[in-house]
Write a protein that holds these residues in place. Sequence first.
Motif, mmCIF file in Angstrom:
data_model
loop_
_atom_site.group_PDB
_atom_site.id
_atom_site.type_symbol
_atom_site.label_atom_id
_atom_site.label_comp_id
_atom_site.label_asym_id
_atom_site.label_seq_id
_atom_site.Cartn_x
_atom_site.Cartn_y
_atom_site.Cartn_z
ATOM 1 N N LEU A 1 -11.998 -53.969 -14.069
ATOM 2 C CA LEU A 1 -12.050 -52.889 -13.461
ATOM 3 C C LEU A 1 -13.307 -51.786 -13.496
ATOM 4 N N GLY A 2 -14.274 -52.253 -14.644
ATOM 5 C CA GLY A 2 -15.707 -51.777 -14.811
ATOM 6 C C GLY A 2 -15.164 -49.736 -15.108
ATOM 7 N N ASN A 3 -13.904 -50.011 -16.612
ATOM 8 C CA ASN A 3 -13.804 -48.515 -16.343
ATOM 9 C C ASN A 3 -15.112 -47.888 -17.131
ATOM 10 N N LEU A 4 -15.199 -46.314 -16.886
ATOM 11 C CA LEU A 4 -16.773 -46.039 -17.651
ATOM 12 C C LEU A 4 -16.283 -45.328 -18.929
ATOM 13 N N ILE A 5 -15.537 -45.962 -19.510
ATOM 14 C CA ILE A 5 -15.167 -45.385 -21.087
ATOM 15 C C ILE A 5 -16.362 -44.831 -21.930
ATOM 16 N N PRO A 6 -17.343 -45.270 -21.792
ATOM 17 C CA PRO A 6 -18.034 -44.350 -22.981
ATOM 18 C C PRO A 6 -18.510 -42.893 -22.082
ATOM 19 N N GLU A 7 -17.961 -43.135 -21.232
ATOM 20 C CA GLU A 7 -18.183 -41.720 -20.399
ATOM 21 C C GLU A 7 -16.806 -40.276 -20.951
ATOM 22 N N TRP A 8 -15.772 -41.294 -20.295
ATOM 23 C CA TRP A 8 -14.449 -40.320 -20.783
ATOM 24 C C TRP A 8 -13.826 -40.464 -21.711
ATOM 25 N N ASN A 9 -14.980 -41.308 -22.789
ATOM 26 C CA ASN A 9 -14.893 -41.226 -24.658
ATOM 27 C C ASN A 9 -15.356 -39.846 -24.836
ATOM 28 N N ASP A 10 -16.619 -38.885 -24.056
ATOM 29 C CA ASP A 10 -17.264 -38.195 -24.765
ATOM 30 C C ASP A 10 -17.037 -37.231 -23.730
ATOM 31 N N LEU A 11 -15.668 -37.195 -22.690
ATOM 32 C CA LEU A 11 -15.217 -35.398 -22.117
ATOM 33 C C LEU A 11 -14.212 -35.331 -23.092
ATOM 34 N N VAL A 12 -13.467 -36.538 -23.652
ATOM 35 C CA VAL A 12 -12.163 -36.297 -23.874
ATOM 36 C C VAL A 12 -12.626 -35.850 -25.082
ATOM 37 N N SER A 13 -13.825 -36.043 -26.435
ATOM 38 C CA SER A 13 -14.286 -35.877 -27.645
ATOM 39 C C SER A 13 -14.524 -33.989 -27.151
ATOM 40 N N ARG A 14 -14.855 -33.955 -25.980
ATOM 41 C CA ARG A 14 -15.272 -32.583 -25.883
ATOM 42 C C ARG A 14 -13.803 -31.394 -26.037
ATOM 43 N N GLU A 15 -12.615 -32.690 -25.086
ATOM 44 C CA GLU A 15 -11.111 -32.201 -24.710
ATOM 45 C C GLU A 15 -11.494 -31.620 -23.372
ATOM 46 N N ASP A 16 -12.348 -32.004 -22.594
ATOM 47 C CA ASP A 16 -12.352 -31.483 -20.909
ATOM 48 C C ASP A 16 -11.348 -32.931 -20.055
ATOM 49 N N MET B 1 -19.862 -44.461 -29.617
ATOM 50 C CA MET B 1 -21.269 -44.909 -30.880
ATOM 51 C C MET B 1 -22.154 -44.266 -30.038
ATOM 52 N N ASP B 2 -22.229 -44.136 -28.561
ATOM 53 C CA ASP B 2 -23.322 -44.309 -27.323
ATOM 54 C C ASP B 2 -24.223 -46.196 -27.870
ATOM 55 N N CYS B 3 -23.426 -46.609 -27.036
ATOM 56 C CA CYS B 3 -24.085 -47.740 -27.463
ATOM 57 C C CYS B 3 -25.784 -47.525 -27.128
ATOM 58 N N GLY B 4 -25.846 -47.600 -25.860
ATOM 59 C CA GLY B 4 -26.389 -48.462 -24.588
ATOM 60 C C GLY B 4 -26.221 -49.302 -23.807
ATOM 61 N N ILE B 5 -25.798 -50.074 -24.331
ATOM 62 C CA ILE B 5 -25.221 -51.384 -23.341
ATOM 63 C C ILE B 5 -23.610 -51.557 -23.828
ATOM 64 N N PRO B 6 -23.120 -50.335 -23.526
ATOM 65 C CA PRO B 6 -21.839 -50.637 -23.011
ATOM 66 C C PRO B 6 -20.828 -51.877 -22.642
ATOM 67 N N PHE B 7 -20.621 -52.571 -23.715
ATOM 68 C CA PHE B 7 -19.868 -54.353 -23.726
ATOM 69 C C PHE B 7 -18.727 -54.496 -22.885
ATOM 70 N N CYS B 8 -17.807 -52.956 -23.350
ATOM 71 C CA CYS B 8 -16.168 -52.595 -22.611
ATOM 72 C C CYS B 8 -16.447 -52.828 -21.326
ATOM 73 N N HIS B 9 -17.768 -51.811 -20.640
ATOM 74 C CA HIS B 9 -17.461 -52.027 -19.162
ATOM 75 C C HIS B 9 -17.282 -53.925 -18.649
ATOM 76 N N ASN B 10 -17.786 -54.748 -19.374
ATOM 77 C CA ASN B 10 -17.804 -56.118 -18.652
ATOM 78 C C ASN B 10 -16.796 -56.990 -19.658
ATOM 79 N N ALA B 11 -16.453 -56.318 -20.374
ATOM 80 C CA ALA B 11 -14.663 -57.010 -20.709
ATOM 81 C C ALA B 11 -13.896 -56.443 -19.905
ATOM 82 N N CYS B 12 -13.798 -55.582 -18.966
ATOM 83 C CA CYS B 12 -13.044 -54.788 -18.007
ATOM 84 C C CYS B 12 -13.325 -54.973 -16.598
#
Length: 496
Positions: free
Chosen positions: A61-76, A48-59
Amino acid sequence: MGDPKGFLTTPREDWPRRRVEERVRDWNEVYVPGALLPIISKQANRCMDCGIPFCHNACPLGNLIPEWNDLVSREDWRAASERLHATNNFPEFTGRLCPAPCETGCVLAINQPAVTIKNVEVSIADRAWEEGFVPPRPPERLSGKTVAVIGSGPTGLAAAQQLTRAGHTVAVYEKDDRLGGLMRYGIPEFKMEKHHLERRLEQMRAEGTKFRTSTAIGRDVDAAGLRARYDAVVIATGATAWRELDVPGRELAGIHQAMEYLPLANRVCEGDLETSPLSAAGKHVVIVGGGDTGADCLGTAIREGAASVTQLDIYPQAGGERDEEREPWPTYPTRVYRVSAAHEEARDLRTAPYADADARMFAASTLRFTGDADGHVRELHLVGVDDRRRPVPGSERVIPADLVLLALGFSGPDRTDGLVDQLGLRLDPRGTIARDRDFATNVPGVFAAGDAARGQSLIVWAIAEGRAVAAAVDRYLTGGTRLPAPIGPDDRPMAV
């Protein structure tokens, strides 16, 4: 953000598992092959492009989760792979084995099912291998510095890959005959088929990392002598000192540690053995311990053809939702009733006639074992306990037990090989290797990372430790580093 309304219009859909009756007849991964890619782009759209992605803090590794979610949604997929591998050396491992604290930290999870982050991750990783997006990355030039990494689990492999790519000459020493640590002989094949591990090891060899198997430092090679031959040493041996169960009858035959049992089953899958010497076939099996290792034993025993399998958990049965008072969002809720693939199998096949739910007996504590005239275990005596683990009067029970597996966790590094003593390493009060803020031990040039220093933890923390210690070693060798350090040695998961 591919679809601004995706989290409102698209329900969560997980990677479907194969039918229980089918999957327990083999050792292949439990998921339906090829069933993830058709659904994953829409699932990534739920981010949901939440602005403050707590998934980063929960991981860690600091995975760039919203970024690759967006890229997968575009099939890049190529760009998604680049963003995923920017923070994680082995997403094909974490996408299969990590319990996904990122999902419990997802903002959407406040009042809806979280984004299927773990499924998106593994789909990117698998697609990247299929499309050739992860070629070997050997260094352009060598530094002339040498590093020995002791242990080839996720921490050791991550550290070795980072240091090799930085230009150092790295040799990984592994005490077992094959590489991978617990990923090789602790994780069952039905959770991660080992060709995923072999593929990554071949990439590392092509990059220049050297591997030495069947070499226990401290026993086969003097630890102090090894330190003298290398510019730096990284200890990543894991926490392999298992916890014991000190109750009457423990000495009976047929009572084994989980890590005595699981490696033999994995060796059968590797083709080393026709059948395991500790096979559960036809036996009444009791697993003492309610964690992931116990679930691994459960799935293994079912596939070996056990007559019954029961898992004892000393904690009471948890509810299906997080306790917002004790473990509020975005912390990882430890006390939630989760049904793993193995528990689903036990429930559907009714392999545990004595259990409360699926294969588990909750709030159950082992009192003693009794055996037959030949000294082999035949019964386990237990008692129900309250929230403070106090025995409940009148709750004693006896269940048949021909094979008992102890899955009680690990306390720290194994000291029987001599590594700790030969180097003179200082331990902390928990029994793990002491280190400073730079991951350095009390011995100059010797660093410690992973479960050996942190204590028993998750694979995602192990990889983060490997990446962080690599940055520390690179700085020690060269005076500076460009390698990322996602965590510090004292960082811990989010908690109240």
